[in-house]
Design an enzyme around this catalytic site. Structure first.
Site, PDB file in Angstrom:
ATOM      1  CG  ASP A  90      -1.682   1.237   1.506  1.00  0.00           C
ATOM      2  OD1 ASP A  90      -2.378   1.631   0.406  1.00  0.00           O
ATOM      3  OD2 ASP A  90      -1.303   1.901   2.669  1.00  0.00           O
ATOM      4  CG  ASP A 104      -1.430   7.585   0.459  1.00  0.00           C
ATOM      5  OD1 ASP A 104      -0.202   8.160   0.224  1.00  0.00           O
ATOM      6  OD2 ASP A 104      -2.467   7.763  -0.429  1.00  0.00           O
TER       7      ASP A 104
END
Length: 217
Positions: A49, A51
Site C-alpha cells: 500500500d 499511503d
C-alpha cells in the site's frame, strides 16, 4: 535511466491505472520462485500500500514535495529487491473521482516515490470512489490481481503489506497473503481481524521471509 521516468502506463475506463517499469518489460520472477526462506519458497512478489505504509499519509496528496517515507520503508523495500523479489504498489486514490486529484498529480507523486525508493516494478492505482462499483478499489481484489498479472506472479504466492483492514481484505479476496503494519489510523478491530501483523515494515519483511520474532501467524 532515471528513476522518475515513466515508460508505460494505461488508463482503462473502468479498471485500475497501471504504471510500470523500464521498457515496460515484465520483471523476471525466477529468482523469487527459486529462493527459499526459513518457511519455504520466497514470495513471487510483494505489493505495498502507498499511503500510511510506504509514505506518510497526506490526504489526497498531489504534491511530490509532501512525500515522506515511513520509517524503515526504503530499507524494507531494498531488502526484498536484494533477494530478487519483485515489488509493486497497490493504492486507492479516490481523490481522482472526487475531483481533487488529476492523473498528472497522481503520476507526479508516483515519480517522487520511485525517486526515493527506486522504481517499483508495477503500480496499480484505483481512481474510483466508494460508490463507483469498480472491482479494483480495495477491499476488492482488482488492484492485487492486476499487479500480479503484470508481474507474472500467482496471487497465492504474493504478499500484500498495508496499514488498514481494506489492504488485508483485498489480499484475502485475491487469494494472497496479507500482513498488517498498524499505524494510528488502524482501527483495533482491523488489528484483531488480521491473520498477521508486524510492528513496522522491517519486521513485516522479516515475517515475510520467515525471520521475524514478532507478528501473528
Amino acid at each position: 535511466m532515471t528513476s522518475s521516468a515513466t515508460v508505460g502506463h494505461r488508463r482503462p475506463a473502468t479498471g485500475p491505472w497501471l504504471f510500470y517499469g523500464p521498457r515496460g518489460a515484465r520483471p523476471d520472477t525466477r529468482a523469487s520462485r527459486q529462493g527459499t526462506s526459513a518457511h519455504g519458497a520466497l514470495p513471487q512478489a510483494v505489493l505495498f500500500d502507498r499511503d500510511g505504509t510506504l509514505v506518510a499519509d497526506v490526504p489526497y496528496n498531489g504534491d511530490p514535495a509532501r512525500v515522506t517515507p515511513m520509517p524503515g520503508a526504503p530499507e524494507a523495500v531494498a531488502a526484498l529487491r536484494s533477494l530478487g523479489i519483485p515489488v509493486g504498489v497497490v493504492s486507492n486514490q479516490s481523490g481522482v473521482a472526487r475531483g481533487v486529484l488529476t492523473h498528472r498529480q497522481v503520476e507526479s507523486v508516483r515519480q517522487r516515490v520511485d525517486a526515493i525508493f527506486g522504481p517499483f516494478a508495477v503500480w496499480a492505482v484505483c481512481p474510483h470512489g466508494p460508490r463507483d462499483g469498480c472491482g479494483c478499489r480495495k477491499p476488492a481484489p482488482g488492484l492485487v490481481l492486476a499487479a500480479c498479472d503484470r508481474l507474472g506472479a500467482s496471487p497465492e504466492h504474493t504478499v500484500v503489506i498495508g496499514d488498514i483492514g481494506s489492504d488485508i481484505a483485498a489480499a484475502r479476496a485475491a487469494g494472497a497473503r496479507g500482513v498488517l503494519v498498524p499505524t494510528r489510523a488502524t482501527r483495533p478491530a482491523e488489528i484483531t481481524a488480521a491473520d498477521e501483523t508486524a510492528a513496522d515494515l522491517i519486521d513485516a519483511v522479516r515475517l515475510v521471509l520467515g525471520r521475524s520474532p514478532g507478528g501473528r501467524r
